[in-house]
Scaffold this active site. Structure first.
Site, mmCIF file in Angstrom:
data_model
loop_
_atom_site.group_PDB
_atom_site.id
_atom_site.type_symbol
_atom_site.label_atom_id
_atom_site.label_comp_id
_atom_site.label_asym_id
_atom_site.label_seq_id
_atom_site.Cartn_x
_atom_site.Cartn_y
_atom_site.Cartn_z
ATOM 1 N N ARG A 52 0.795 -1.220 0.000
ATOM 2 C CA ARG A 52 0.000 0.000 0.000
ATOM 3 C C ARG A 52 0.831 1.274 0.000
ATOM 4 N NH1 ARG A 52 -2.813 -3.702 1.526
ATOM 5 N NH2 ARG A 52 -0.958 -4.235 2.661
ATOM 6 N N THR A 53 1.793 1.350 0.909
ATOM 7 C CA THR A 53 2.476 2.636 1.061
ATOM 8 C C THR A 53 3.231 2.981 -0.226
ATOM 9 O OG1 THR A 53 2.632 2.232 3.408
ATOM 10 C CG2 THR A 53 4.040 3.953 2.538
ATOM 11 N N LYS A 81 25.653 -3.124 -1.025
ATOM 12 C CA LYS A 81 27.120 -2.994 -1.125
ATOM 13 C C LYS A 81 27.685 -2.266 0.082
ATOM 14 C CE LYS A 81 26.937 -2.334 -6.137
ATOM 15 N NZ LYS A 81 27.170 -1.300 -7.156
ATOM 16 N N ARG A 102 11.299 4.212 3.183
ATOM 17 C CA ARG A 102 10.972 3.281 4.272
ATOM 18 C C ARG A 102 12.231 2.507 4.623
ATOM 19 N NH1 ARG A 102 5.975 -0.833 4.548
ATOM 20 N NH2 ARG A 102 5.013 1.120 5.134
ATOM 21 N N HIS A 130 5.179 6.178 11.471
ATOM 22 C CA HIS A 130 4.703 6.000 10.101
ATOM 23 C C HIS A 130 3.726 7.146 9.817
ATOM 24 C CE1 HIS A 130 3.446 4.319 6.414
ATOM 25 N NE2 HIS A 130 3.193 3.072 6.761
#
Ligand code: NCD
Length: 306
Positions: A52-53, A81, A102, A130
């Protein structure tokens, strides 16, 4: 200095109402905004899974006429890396106009923001915050229930690791008379910094275990998934995962206008039989998420549409 959204409190109450009004206008008049972000680029830097986000951010940017680039897992970025978040954000600032990030580590967005020369949106940092889910939750409550003042809000499930819960409680402590019913097993109670904040600000709250006992007094029931990925061992997760299951029987004891919200994804905590109940608002909530993200992108980029 670009304006970021790292914490739900970064916007004042007035600014939040303006943002919700803008989201409402976008929902009613999508064509008016279809070219508002022509030639602008959104970067979605997701070091953690998301449906969703990430997709609602991407859909939001496309619906504003803009473009999107990014990555959807740490493995497919230079993090694999060993590149730092700061360096990645510096690079992204050269390519994009705005970034949603995120990350599994608490505080990562704050670190990234120090080096980002474009607006950075925290799309979830570990078990911490959030804020865009909170904007989504606020818009859903505002649109479907009206005022925030005086609401009795039950938050149920994994209140320890659930970042959406932490952000939402935070954001609701700016409206008078909101009462919190914190429903969780003892092992998954909200962190003490949250209850200390509630005490300090003088908000009424109680911590309970039984959803059955709590449900009759609630105006909003915010269900959450047990956050498997944040558990230290599988055994504890297995013991906790089905602690709460909201079903038709439980819903029969709730107020006729109680709203059931859930940030999704759902696992077992809401039985599918509840989906057809008119009080179940979680899929609509996901749609509001796209409109509020459109409003947020416009606001952070300083774009006004006449
Ligand atoms: C939430 C999250 O990522 O914290 N989901 C979301 O963004 N809609 C909740 C969860 O994953 O359980």
């Amino acid at each position: 200095m670009p304006r970021h959204l790292l914490n739900p409190m970064d916007f004042s109450v007035e600014e939040l109402y303006k943002l919700m009004d803008l989201a409402g206008d976008i929902e009613r008049n999508p064509d008016k905004y279809a070219h508002a972000c022509d030639r602008k680029i959104l970067a979605t830097c997701f070091y953690e899974p998301s449906t969703r986000t990430r997709l609602s951010f991407e859909a939001a940017m496309y619906r504003l006429g803009g473009h999107v680039l990014g990555f959807s897992s740490a493995n497919s970025s230079s993090a694999a890396k060993g590149e730092s978040v700061s360096d990645t954000l510096r690079m992204i600032s050269c390519y994009a106009d705005i970034c949603a990030m995120r990350h599994p580590k608490e505080g990562a967005a704050f670190v990234g923001a120090q080096k980002a020369s474009i607006p950075l949106i925290n799309a979830g940092d570990g078990g911490h915050q959030h804020p865009t889910q909170t904007l989504t939750d606020l818009l859903t409550i505002h649109s479907l229930h009206g005022a925030f003042e005086g609401l009795t809000v039950g938050l149920c499930g994994d209140l320890k690791f659930g970042r959406t819960v932490h952000s939402l409680i935070n954001a609701l402590t700016r409206y008078e008379g909101v009462k919190f019913v914190l429903i969780s097993p003892p092992e998954l109670k909200v962190p003490s910094y949250i209850t200390e904040m509630l005490e300090q600000k003088g908000y009424e709250y109680k911590e309970v275990i039984s959803l059955d006992e709590a449900i009759p007094e609630l105006d909003i029931l915010y269900m959450t998934r047990v956050q498997k990925e944040r558990f230290f061992n599988e055994e504890d997760y297995v013991r906790m995962k089905d602690f709460y299951i909201l079903d038709k029987e439980k819903m029969s004891h709730a107020k006729p206008d109680m709203l059931v919200l859930h940030p999704l994804p759902r696992v077992n905590e809401i039985s599918v039989e509840v989906d057809d109940d008119p009080r179940a608002a979680y899929f609509q909530q996901a749609q509001y998420g796209m409109y509020i993200r459109m409003a947020l992108i416009l606001t952070l980029l300083g774009i006004e549409v006449e």
